[in-house]
Design a protein around this motif. Structure first.
Motif, PDB file in Angstrom:
ATOM      1  N   LEU A   5      -3.397 -10.030  -4.898  1.00 43.50           N
ATOM      2  CA  LEU A   5      -3.684  -9.241  -3.687  1.00 43.50           C
ATOM      3  C   LEU A   5      -2.892  -9.821  -2.507  1.00 43.50           C
ATOM      4  O   LEU A   5      -2.317  -9.081  -1.701  1.00 43.50           O
ATOM      5  N   GLN A   9       0.260  -8.016  -0.554  1.00 42.41           N
ATOM      6  CA  GLN A   9       0.242  -7.817   0.905  1.00 42.41           C
ATOM      7  C   GLN A   9       1.499  -8.414   1.547  1.00 42.41           C
ATOM      8  O   GLN A   9       2.089  -7.822   2.454  1.00 42.41           O
ATOM      9  N   GLU A  33      -0.679  -2.163 -14.045  1.00 39.57           N
ATOM     10  CA  GLU A  33      -1.864  -2.471 -13.222  1.00 39.57           C
ATOM     11  C   GLU A  33      -1.420  -3.003 -11.845  1.00 39.57           C
ATOM     12  O   GLU A  33      -1.992  -2.645 -10.811  1.00 39.57           O
ATOM     13  N   ARG A  36      -0.230  -0.119  -9.807  1.00 41.85           N
ATOM     14  CA  ARG A  36      -1.375   0.676  -9.330  1.00 41.85           C
ATOM     15  C   ARG A  36      -2.023   0.000  -8.128  1.00 41.85           C
ATOM     16  O   ARG A  36      -2.367   0.623  -7.143  1.00 41.85           O
ATOM     17  N   GLN A  37      -2.147  -1.316  -8.251  1.00 35.66           N
ATOM     18  CA  GLN A  37      -2.742  -2.105  -7.160  1.00 35.66           C
ATOM     19  C   GLN A  37      -1.866  -2.028  -5.901  1.00 35.66           C
ATOM     20  O   GLN A  37      -2.378  -1.902  -4.787  1.00 35.66           O
ATOM     21  N   MET A  40      -2.301   1.303  -4.168  1.00 37.62           N
ATOM     22  CA  MET A  40      -3.567   1.377  -3.430  1.00 37.62           C
ATOM     23  C   MET A  40      -3.449   0.626  -2.100  1.00 37.62           C
ATOM     24  O   MET A  40      -3.847   1.127  -1.054  1.00 37.62           O
ATOM     25  N   GLN A  41      -2.886  -0.566  -2.153  1.00 38.24           N
ATOM     26  CA  GLN A  41      -2.765  -1.356  -0.921  1.00 38.24           C
ATOM     27  C   GLN A  41      -1.801  -0.715   0.067  1.00 38.24           C
ATOM     28  O   GLN A  41      -2.004  -0.802   1.278  1.00 38.24           O
ATOM     29  N   GLU A  43      -1.386   2.492   0.393  1.00 36.10           N
ATOM     30  CA  GLU A  43      -2.128   3.607   0.993  1.00 36.10           C
ATOM     31  C   GLU A  43      -3.102   3.106   2.050  1.00 36.10           C
ATOM     32  O   GLU A  43      -3.224   3.706   3.119  1.00 36.10           O
ATOM     33  N   ILE A  44      -3.768   2.002   1.740  1.00 36.89           N
ATOM     34  CA  ILE A  44      -4.710   1.423   2.709  1.00 36.89           C
ATOM     35  C   ILE A  44      -3.954   0.990   3.963  1.00 36.89           C
ATOM     36  O   ILE A  44      -4.379   1.280   5.094  1.00 36.89           O
ATOM     37  N   SER A  45      -2.834   0.308   3.774  1.00 40.95           N
ATOM     38  CA  SER A  45      -2.030  -0.150   4.925  1.00 40.95           C
ATOM     39  C   SER A  45      -1.546   1.035   5.741  1.00 40.95           C
ATOM     40  O   SER A  45      -1.522   0.984   6.970  1.00 40.95           O
ATOM     41  N   VAL A  47      -3.021   3.973   6.040  1.00 44.74           N
ATOM     42  CA  VAL A  47      -4.168   4.520   6.793  1.00 44.74           C
ATOM     43  C   VAL A  47      -4.439   3.655   8.023  1.00 44.74           C
ATOM     44  O   VAL A  47      -4.619   4.162   9.137  1.00 44.74           O
ATOM     45  N   LEU A  48      -4.453   2.347   7.810  1.00 42.40           N
ATOM     46  CA  LEU A  48      -4.758   1.441   8.923  1.00 42.40           C
ATOM     47  C   LEU A  48      -3.710   1.565  10.028  1.00 42.40           C
ATOM     48  O   LEU A  48      -4.043   1.589  11.214  1.00 42.40           O
TER      49      LEU A  48
END
Lengths: 238, 184
Positions: A5, A9, A33, A36-37, A40-41, A43-45, A47-48
């Motif tokens: 993770l 980042q 995997e 995929r991870q 996801m990160q 997409e989160i970044s 959004v933020l």
């Protein structure tokens, strides 16, 4: 997992040196995997970043202030709304009970009974109570006269305007009923939906069936509790 | 373009008078809608506020264009939000009647639903962020908005290395919690 993770980042933030970057991209090519991870990160970044760069806080502050001011100005209307919601609820129950016992072959609607305002035996308004008594006794002309007197004292009292409209319905004076009920049906008072229902009745009785059907359809698209009543009336008038 | 696009513009531009106009025209009906459907007055105003925030975010997404009246659209957003609250509090069961309650006369209903899902997802991520400590929130937001992380570290009175480590930890926590919610 924890290390992954952090590495992901750092990759997203462009913080990996050339050696670390090559190693990471090599792993990405082989590890579904990990990919995929990463997605996801990312997409989160995304959004933020989107939300952090928006004026979200300022807009929220504006809306909060507008809302507070609106509530402050309209608190008396909402209190009034809650107070007479009970009256409307009781009127609806009485109407349903009336419909259950009434011979439906002779009439497509029934009028509700008007709720008295006497609390613990203490009468507040004699003229209003006389209007209630006359209306509930089927003496609609008498009720109308008393409601008109009440409205001379306070022409903005929507409750009395509504019952005046119903008195005209009771007298089968459809044109006057329409003129009184129409603005109430278009307003925001607690009587709005009932006024719309009886306006539909008045239009139908006045030979304006299409207007009646349109109003009943609108009732069905809005507040669910009125949909059943509107559908029932629509069936009868078609 | 629908004539009510102006209301979307008011939100997009944070136009205070425009937003007042929105409240004057539509707030009472929305409040009645929520109150008649098992909500309190406070619930109603909260739902209205959050719905307007959602519409603000939608307005910035793919240059959103209104194809129905703002009243219908706002009612839909509010109803949807309130239904989700009721479901979450287990006050209602999921039924087919939801479809009729949420129906909007608009040929782009599918696009609209996709947009709602995007905003819902973003809101959940932001909820997780706001549940982190204040320091995490500040570090994450500033690192996203400001270019020079060394200056951020200096202003926070920490070393650059510490800032990187702290940010990494915060993002890891946030990611784990978002993953646990099944948002993505």
């Amino acid at each position: 997992m924890e290390k992954d993770l952090e590495r992901i980042q750092d990759y997203i933030d462009g913080q990996l040196d050339s050696g670390e970057l090559a190693e990471f991209e090599n792993r990405l090519a082989k590890d579904e995997e990990l990919r995929r991870q990463l997605r996801m990160q990312q997409e989160i970044s995304h959004v933020l970043a989107k939300r952090a760069l928006s004026d979200e806080d300022k807009v929220r502050s504006t809306i909060t202030n507008v809302s507070k001011e609106f509530r402050r100005k309209h608190v008396s209307n909402i209190v009034w709304l809650k107070r007479y919601a009970t009256v409307a609820s009781v009127a609806c129950v009485l109407l349903l009970v009336g419909l259950f016992f009434l011979n439906r072959k002779t009439e497509v609607y029934t009028l509700p009974e008007i709720q008295s305002e006497i609390v613990r035996g203490q009468e507040q308004n004699r003229l209003y109570e006389d209007a209630v008594s006359a209306f509930n006794g089927g003496k609609y002309s008498e009720a109308r006269a008393k409601l008109e007197d009440l409205l001379k004292e306070n022409s903005t009292q929507i409750q009395n305007q509504y019952y005046l409209g119903l008195s005209y319905v009771g007298e089968k004076d459809w044109e006057h009923a329409i003129s009184i009920l129409k603005p109430i049906s278009q307003g925001v008072s607690v009587f709005r939906n009932e006024a719309q229902y009886y306006l539909a009745v008045s239009y139908y009785k006045n030979g304006e069936k299409s207007k009646a059907v349109l109003l009943l359809d609108q009732l069905c698209n809005e507040i669910d509790e009125w949909c059943e009543k509107a559908l029932d009336l629509k069936k009868k008038i078609k | 373009m629908h004539k009510d696009q102006i209301y979307i513009q008011y939100l997009k531009e944070n136009n205070s008078q425009g937003i007042q106009h929105i409240y004057n025209l539509f707030a009472k009906k929305i409040v009645s809608l929520i109150v008649f459907n098992s909500g309190s007055e406070d619930d109603a105003y909260d739902i209205l506020q959050e719905s307007l925030m959602d519409i603000y975010h939608m307005a910035h997404e793919r240059d959103f264009k209104l194809t129905t009246s703002f009243e219908s659209f706002l009612s839909l957003v509010c109803k949807r939000k309130w239904l989700n609250v009721l479901k979450k509090n287990k006050q209602i069961q999921v039924t087919n009647s939801e479809e009729s309650l949420l129906y909007i006369e608009d040929h782009s209903a599918k696009d609209l639903e996709e947009l709602f899902l995007v905003i819902d997802r973003e809101n959940k991520v932001m909820e997780v962020l706001h549940a982190l400590g204040e320091r995490c929130q500040e570090i994450i937001k500033r690192c996203l908005v400001e270019k020079h992380q060394e200056k951020i570290a200096e202003s926070l009175g920490i070393s650059y290395a510490y800032l990187r480590k702290k940010k990494s930890e915060c993002m890891r926590t946030l990611t784990e919690r978002v993953k646990a919610l099944g948002v993505f």
